[in-house]
Scaffold this motif. Structure first.
Motif, PDB file in Angstrom:
ATOM      1  N   ASP A 203       0.832  -1.203   0.000  1.00  0.00           N
ATOM      2  CA  ASP A 203       0.000   0.000   0.000  1.00  0.00           C
ATOM      3  C   ASP A 203       0.874   1.264   0.000  1.00  0.00           C
ATOM      4  O   ASP A 203       0.885   2.052   0.960  1.00  0.00           O
ATOM      5  CB  ASP A 203      -0.931   0.010   1.213  1.00  0.00           C
ATOM      6  CG  ASP A 203      -2.046   1.046   1.064  1.00  0.00           C
ATOM      7  OD1 ASP A 203      -2.105   1.723   0.013  1.00  0.00           O
ATOM      8  OD2 ASP A 203      -2.861   1.180   1.995  1.00  0.00           O
ATOM      9  N   PHE A 204       1.625   1.437  -1.096  1.00  0.00           N
ATOM     10  CA  PHE A 204       2.537   2.579  -1.200  1.00  0.00           C
ATOM     11  C   PHE A 204       1.817   3.913  -1.010  1.00  0.00           C
ATOM     12  O   PHE A 204       2.371   4.851  -0.434  1.00  0.00           O
ATOM     13  CB  PHE A 204       3.218   2.557  -2.571  1.00  0.00           C
ATOM     14  CG  PHE A 204       4.380   1.607  -2.657  1.00  0.00           C
ATOM     15  CD1 PHE A 204       4.872   0.973  -1.523  1.00  0.00           C
ATOM     16  CD2 PHE A 204       4.999   1.337  -3.868  1.00  0.00           C
ATOM     17  CE1 PHE A 204       5.941   0.096  -1.589  1.00  0.00           C
ATOM     18  CE2 PHE A 204       6.069   0.467  -3.952  1.00  0.00           C
ATOM     19  CZ  PHE A 204       6.545  -0.156  -2.810  1.00  0.00           C
ATOM     20  N   GLU A 205       0.598   4.008  -1.520  1.00  0.00           N
ATOM     21  CA  GLU A 205      -0.123   5.291  -1.427  1.00  0.00           C
ATOM     22  C   GLU A 205      -0.321   5.693   0.024  1.00  0.00           C
ATOM     23  O   GLU A 205      -0.148   6.866   0.387  1.00  0.00           O
ATOM     24  CB  GLU A 205      -1.469   5.174  -2.141  1.00  0.00           C
ATOM     25  CG  GLU A 205      -2.211   6.494  -2.248  1.00  0.00           C
ATOM     26  CD  GLU A 205      -3.485   6.392  -3.064  1.00  0.00           C
ATOM     27  OE1 GLU A 205      -4.046   7.439  -3.430  1.00  0.00           O
ATOM     28  OE2 GLU A 205      -3.924   5.247  -3.349  1.00  0.00           O
ATOM     29  N   ALA A 206      -0.647   4.736   0.880  1.00  0.00           N
ATOM     30  CA  ALA A 206      -0.844   5.039   2.302  1.00  0.00           C
ATOM     31  C   ALA A 206       0.469   5.387   2.990  1.00  0.00           C
ATOM     32  O   ALA A 206       0.472   6.077   4.014  1.00  0.00           O
ATOM     33  CB  ALA A 206      -1.500   3.857   2.997  1.00  0.00           C
ATOM     34  N   ARG A 207       1.573   4.940   2.430  1.00  0.00           N
ATOM     35  CA  ARG A 207       2.890   5.212   3.015  1.00  0.00           C
ATOM     36  C   ARG A 207       3.525   6.484   2.478  1.00  0.00           C
ATOM     37  O   ARG A 207       4.691   6.762   2.749  1.00  0.00           O
ATOM     38  CB  ARG A 207       3.815   4.017   2.788  1.00  0.00           C
ATOM     39  CG  ARG A 207       3.322   2.737   3.442  1.00  0.00           C
ATOM     40  CD  ARG A 207       4.193   1.545   3.115  1.00  0.00           C
ATOM     41  NE  ARG A 207       3.646   0.309   3.643  1.00  0.00           N
ATOM     42  CZ  ARG A 207       3.838  -0.135   4.883  1.00  0.00           C
ATOM     43  NH1 ARG A 207       4.596   0.566   5.708  1.00  0.00           N
ATOM     44  NH2 ARG A 207       3.296  -1.267   5.294  1.00  0.00           N
ATOM     45  N   GLY A 208       2.788   7.227   1.670  1.00  0.00           N
ATOM     46  CA  GLY A 208       3.272   8.526   1.201  1.00  0.00           C
ATOM     47  C   GLY A 208       4.032   8.501  -0.098  1.00  0.00           C
ATOM     48  O   GLY A 208       4.552   9.537  -0.534  1.00  0.00           O
ATOM     49  N   ILE A 209       4.130   7.338  -0.754  1.00  0.00           N
ATOM     50  CA  ILE A 209       4.791   7.245  -2.053  1.00  0.00           C
ATOM     51  C   ILE A 209       3.771   7.593  -3.135  1.00  0.00           C
ATOM     52  O   ILE A 209       2.706   6.980  -3.210  1.00  0.00           O
ATOM     53  CB  ILE A 209       5.373   5.843  -2.298  1.00  0.00           C
ATOM     54  CG1 ILE A 209       6.444   5.538  -1.241  1.00  0.00           C
ATOM     55  CG2 ILE A 209       5.959   5.735  -3.696  1.00  0.00           C
ATOM     56  CD1 ILE A 209       7.019   4.138  -1.345  1.00  0.00           C
ATOM     57  N   THR A 210       4.089   8.567  -3.964  1.00  0.00           N
ATOM     58  CA  THR A 210       3.158   9.021  -4.996  1.00  0.00           C
ATOM     59  C   THR A 210       2.952   7.926  -6.037  1.00  0.00           C
ATOM     60  O   THR A 210       3.916   7.316  -6.508  1.00  0.00           O
ATOM     61  CB  THR A 210       3.685  10.287  -5.689  1.00  0.00           C
ATOM     62  OG1 THR A 210       4.025  11.253  -4.693  1.00  0.00           O
ATOM     63  CG2 THR A 210       2.635  10.876  -6.614  1.00  0.00           C
ATOM     64  N   ILE A 211       1.687   7.698  -6.399  1.00  0.00           N
ATOM     65  CA  ILE A 211       1.383   6.693  -7.412  1.00  0.00           C
ATOM     66  C   ILE A 211       0.842   7.368  -8.668  1.00  0.00           C
ATOM     67  O   ILE A 211       0.507   8.560  -8.663  1.00  0.00           O
ATOM     68  CB  ILE A 211       0.381   5.646  -6.896  1.00  0.00           C
ATOM     69  CG1 ILE A 211      -0.952   6.309  -6.524  1.00  0.00           C
ATOM     70  CG2 ILE A 211       0.958   4.880  -5.711  1.00  0.00           C
ATOM     71  CD1 ILE A 211      -2.049   5.310  -6.178  1.00  0.00           C
ATOM     72  N   LEU A 212       0.737   6.591  -9.731  1.00  0.00           N
ATOM     73  CA  LEU A 212       0.344   7.127 -11.029  1.00  0.00           C
ATOM     74  C   LEU A 212      -1.057   7.703 -11.020  1.00  0.00           C
ATOM     75  O   LEU A 212      -1.318   8.759 -11.599  1.00  0.00           O
ATOM     76  CB  LEU A 212       0.456   6.012 -12.081  1.00  0.00           C
ATOM     77  CG  LEU A 212       0.176   6.372 -13.533  1.00  0.00           C
ATOM     78  CD1 LEU A 212       1.194   7.385 -14.036  1.00  0.00           C
ATOM     79  CD2 LEU A 212       0.219   5.117 -14.405  1.00  0.00           C
TER      80      LEU A 212
END
Length: 373
Positions: A203-212
């Motif tokens: 869940d990269f989005e919840a961890r602050g990593i910007t997704i496409l």
């Protein structure tokens, strides 16, 4: 064999199709549209049976500069978006190619200076790399140019998102290992699939990593962009700049692969093929493209014999957009940034620069002027 080559071409082309539009500030789907439309256009009128066309870092870097000048000269109140202007420029470049072909101007390609082209690509590569450092660091960088982004990143060092940096470092290492190890699966494809899997599981989005983010899930529509209200002079000059660079960048791989296949290149016929590719890309919401050395190399290695391979690649990309567009939204932006950085590094021809230095100091000076420009 053509269908197998088409599947391989699509797998190689998908990462660059998604990543390259960011150089010019265009929506990600425009890269897929350009990848689909351009190969159809070239398949219809292009002379080569095996040459593949598609988005190119140098061409879209020049397009980025053209878009900046067009929007700077645009009258106040004009609401035209960047994708529309990019599509119009593709149509103008396509028309230029067809006129140049009719006037037999393709023979002028023999006058293209190798030192200036080598230097130009080095400068473009540096510019692309500097444009991606904010995405790698997870920091919003507003500055343009070569040095200002580094200064701005230094000033916002406390805002660096270290999980994004770590992800970028891992994916960059995979790209370099795949290149040196000559893996059967292209490095960018490995990065895209692995990044999607990790993004879903962690869940990269919840961890602050910007997704496409969301992509259109339908195929591109055929339309003629409107030119009303746009600065015509800047559009024409910009199209001329893109034409010179894209043709210069495109005819060199065309010559190289023709020699490898035991054939010859007719630059006037290639102008017609490129013109068809640009016009098709513009009509389907894409942007200017040129011949693609990576896609052509994959086509030859798999055993593609005709442009059916290109058509199969276009159909595969269209199906991917329709059926897997919702899955692609999880793709992390730092992974796309390192794909661009790796692609930019691959066009830095240090061996060519050393050869130019040994042959002629004056020619090397011209190459350095092109780098600085």
């Amino acid at each position: 064999s053509d269908i197998a080559a088409g599947l391989a071409i699509a797998s190689v082309g998908l990462p660059s199709a998604i990543a390259y539009p960011a150089i010019a500030g265009l929506p990600r789907e425009t890269g897929i549209y350009a990848s689909i439309a351009s190969v159809i256009g070239y398949a219809l009128l292009g002379p080569s049976k095996r040459l593949m066309v598609g988005p190119d870092a140098a061409t879209i870097a020049v397009l980025a500069g053209v878009l900046a000048s067009v929007f700077q000269a645009m009258p106040a109140g004009t609401t035209t978006d960047r994708a529309t202007v990019a599509a119009l420029i593709a149509l103008l470049v396509g028309a230029t190619c067809l006129v140049a072909s009719a006037l037999k101007l393709g023979n002028l390609s023999s006058l293209l200076s190798r030192p200036i082209l080598v230097g130009f690509f080095v400068g473009v590569a540096i510019s692309i790399i500097m444009g991606q450092i904010g995405k790698v660091a997870g920091v919003s960088i507003q500055s343009d140019g070569v040095f200002d982004p580094i200064t701005e990143l230094w000033e916002h060092a406390d805002s660096i998102h270290w999980p994004s940096v770590a992800l970028s470092a891992v994916m960059f290492a995979i790209l370099q290992l795949s290149r040196k190890g000559r893996f059967a699966i292209p490095g960018p494809l490995i990065v895209v699939v692995l990044s999607l899997l990790l993004s879903y599981l962690l869940d990269f989005e919840a961890r602050g990593i910007t997704i496409l983010g969301d992509l259109p899930t339908g195929p591109p529509g055929l339309s003629l962009p409107r030119i009303a209200g746009l600065p015509l002079q800047e559009m024409i000059l910009g199209a001329a700049a893109v034409f010179v660079v894209s043709f210069g960048a495109g005819i060199i791989p065309a010559r190289s692969f023709a020699v490898q296949a035991g054939g010859q290149v007719n630059p006037n016929a290639d102008l017609t093929g490129f013109g068809a590719a640009y016009n098709a890309s513009g009509l389907l919401g894409g942007f200017p493209v040129t011949s693609s050395d990576s896609r052509t190399a994959v086509n030859l290695s798999i055993g593609g014999r005709t442009q059916v391979a290109g058509l199969a690649a276009a159909l595969t990309l269209a199906a991917g957009l329709v059926f897997f567009g919702s899955a692609l939204r999880l793709l992390p932006i730092p992974s796309l940034a390192v794909i661009l950085i790796s692609a930019a590094m691959s066009v830095i021809d240090l061996t060519g620069l050393r050869q130019i230095w040994r042959i002629s100091r004056v020619e090397f000076l011209f190459a350095m002027i092109a780098v600085l420009g």
